[in-house]
Write an enzyme that holds these catalytic residues in place. Sequence first.
Site, PDB file in Angstrom:
ATOM      1  N   GLY A  95      11.386  -9.186  29.913  1.00  0.00           N
ATOM      2  CA  GLY A  95      11.722  -8.015  30.723  1.00  0.00           C
ATOM      3  C   GLY A  95      13.145  -7.514  30.545  1.00  0.00           C
ATOM      4  N   PRO A 138      11.459 -12.492  25.751  1.00  0.00           N
ATOM      5  CA  PRO A 138      11.748 -11.061  25.670  1.00  0.00           C
ATOM      6  C   PRO A 138      10.990 -10.392  24.530  1.00  0.00           C
ATOM      7  CG  PRO A 138      13.467 -12.319  24.601  1.00  0.00           C
ATOM      8  CD  PRO A 138      12.517 -13.329  25.170  1.00  0.00           C
ATOM      9  N   TYR A 151       4.279   6.083  30.457  1.00  0.00           N
ATOM     10  CA  TYR A 151       5.234   5.599  31.464  1.00  0.00           C
ATOM     11  C   TYR A 151       6.280   6.640  31.843  1.00  0.00           C
ATOM     12  CZ  TYR A 151       3.698   1.222  29.148  1.00  0.00           C
ATOM     13  OH  TYR A 151       2.971   0.209  28.584  1.00  0.00           O
ATOM     14  N   CYS A 153      -4.045  17.530  20.703  1.00  0.00           N
ATOM     15  CA  CYS A 153      -4.596  18.593  21.543  1.00  0.00           C
ATOM     16  C   CYS A 153      -4.737  18.172  22.993  1.00  0.00           C
ATOM     17  CB  CYS A 153      -5.921  19.065  20.956  1.00  0.00           C
ATOM     18  SG  CYS A 153      -5.620  20.030  19.491  1.00  0.00           S
ATOM     19  N   GLU A 154      -3.609  18.003  23.644  1.00  0.00           N
ATOM     20  CA  GLU A 154      -3.542  17.743  25.084  1.00  0.00           C
ATOM     21  C   GLU A 154      -2.187  18.250  25.546  1.00  0.00           C
ATOM     22  OE1 GLU A 154      -4.602  14.166  26.994  1.00  0.00           O
ATOM     23  OE2 GLU A 154      -5.986  13.539  25.409  1.00  0.00           O
TER      24      GLU A 154
HETATM   25  C1  LIG Z   1       4.966  -8.072  27.913  1.00  0.00           C
HETATM   26  C2  LIG Z   1       5.350  -9.443  28.280  1.00  0.00           C
HETATM   27  C3  LIG Z   1       6.618  -9.937  27.947  1.00  0.00           C
HETATM   28  C4  LIG Z   1       7.671  -9.104  27.280  1.00  0.00           C
HETATM   29  O1  LIG Z   1       8.155  -8.106  28.100  1.00  0.00           O
HETATM   30  P1  LIG Z   1       9.429  -7.262  27.634  1.00  0.00           P
HETATM   31  O2  LIG Z   1       9.669  -6.328  28.760  1.00  0.00           O
HETATM   32  O3  LIG Z   1       9.070  -6.557  26.392  1.00  0.00           O
HETATM   33  O4  LIG Z   1      10.543  -8.216  27.448  1.00  0.00           O
HETATM   34  C5  LIG Z   1       6.898 -11.251  28.258  1.00  0.00           C
HETATM   35  N1  LIG Z   1       5.996 -12.034  28.880  1.00  0.00           N
HETATM   36  C6  LIG Z   1       4.778 -11.596  29.231  1.00  0.00           C
HETATM   37  C7  LIG Z   1       3.837 -12.519  29.893  1.00  0.00           C
HETATM   38  C8  LIG Z   1       4.414 -10.290  28.950  1.00  0.00           C
HETATM   39  O5  LIG Z   1       3.203  -9.853  29.304  1.00  0.00           O
END
Ligand SMILES: *Cc1c(COP(=O)(O)O)cnc(C)c1O
Length: 421
Positions: A231, A275, A317, A346-347
């Site tokens: 994340g 990550p 998103y 085409c949207e």
């Molecule tokens: C998608 C995901 C990640 C990676 O998320 P990022 O935001 O790209 O770092 C890590 N662990 C799990 C379980 C995920 O589903």
Amino acid sequence: MQKVYTKVTDQLDFFQGNDPTKLAAEYGTPLYVYNERILRQRCRDLKGLVTYPHFVVDYSAKANSNLAFLEIVKEEGLEVDAMSPGEIHMELLAGFAPKEIFYICNNVSEEEMRFAIEKGVITSVDSLSQLEQYGRLNPGGEVAVRFNPGVGAGHHEKVVTAGKKTKFAVDAEKVDDVKAILKKYNLKLIGINQHIGSLFMDGKAFTQSVASLLEIAKQFDDLQFIDMGGGFGIPYHKEDGEAPLDLEDLGKHLDETLKAFAKETGREITFRIEPGRYISAECSVILSQVHAVKENHGKKFVGCDVGFNVLQRPIMYDSYHGVEIFRASEEKSEKEETVSIVGNICESGDILAKDRTLPEIKEGDTLCVLDAGAYGHAMSSNYNCRLRPAEVLIRENGEVVLIRERDDFADLTRHQISLKK
Ligand SMILES: *Cc1c(COP(=O)(O)O)cnc(C)c1O
């Protein structure tokens, strides 16, 4: 070649002397371009996050599972996580050993789970029923469980993966149920993991979630690792001066927490992070050709070949991607304008960049869409029977190599069965 608006790629020395208008002409557009030096740097940033000695970075391959890309990540000494048998397959091909792959599955069939078990890949399950399934398939085996620390984070509702409103993980209150299933099947819980969501720019929610996870960890004796999730965010608004995630600060807090845990429990557990975006986003751009510029009811539209089949993040998103402008000719842009940059699907939702104020864009310009390496090509599709783009890599010495060919018409019909035969 003229650099009409190229601040970020200049700062990064992204093209390393290559002319993007020539790359666009040579390989065709849309074209995903990766920079190996930046990719390696991002791997190293995270490997050096803490000084705690038992620390592993798993690259989360769903963000970008290109084979050459995975090979570089492997060379940098990272391990990987996988979300599907297909990702496990790609990772094994890229040279990762089964032990270096962590399968974090969600609502999978027996067949998919058995695939991982047979390959010798450690699996994390994310519900009591999937733990039961694992126990039936591999009694006496080693397993991991994904817990929900009760804290979520992320840039969009769709990517918050912990807290009270998510399908993921086992609630912390269910520890006793987990223990009962482990006992029933004689399973050994060797790891616990979490993933609170995607794209946090402030480490607080992350450190907070780690604290909750450690409380859960104290209730299990056989743990070999604790996976704190991914994340880690990147600044998509770089050209406006958005600051990157303060890794140093996050690393410092994390280091203290991990060392305190080791001291308190007397256990030298391995800590992992997973990550995806942080590793893969910033080392890639998409080159695109402007095919039409037009005005509709006083609004100006720049039409290019990056539709949402090529980059899905904006429509999925509401994501922002910086857009830069290169021009093969010497013709100048006289003024700035506010335009929407749109694709060829085409949207009407097919908008890459809405209401951007940029130097005037002209037909034939090469646009450069920034930070496209995470959830870019990986989420691309053949929608509208369009061909998924090629990918090239700028090597550390500046040489450009093709790492994926553009689809061709045969890819559109592969696996299809005509009634006429
Ligand atoms: C998608 C995901 C990640 C990676 O998320 P990022 O935001 O790209 O770092 C890590 N662990 C799990 C379980 C995920 O589903």
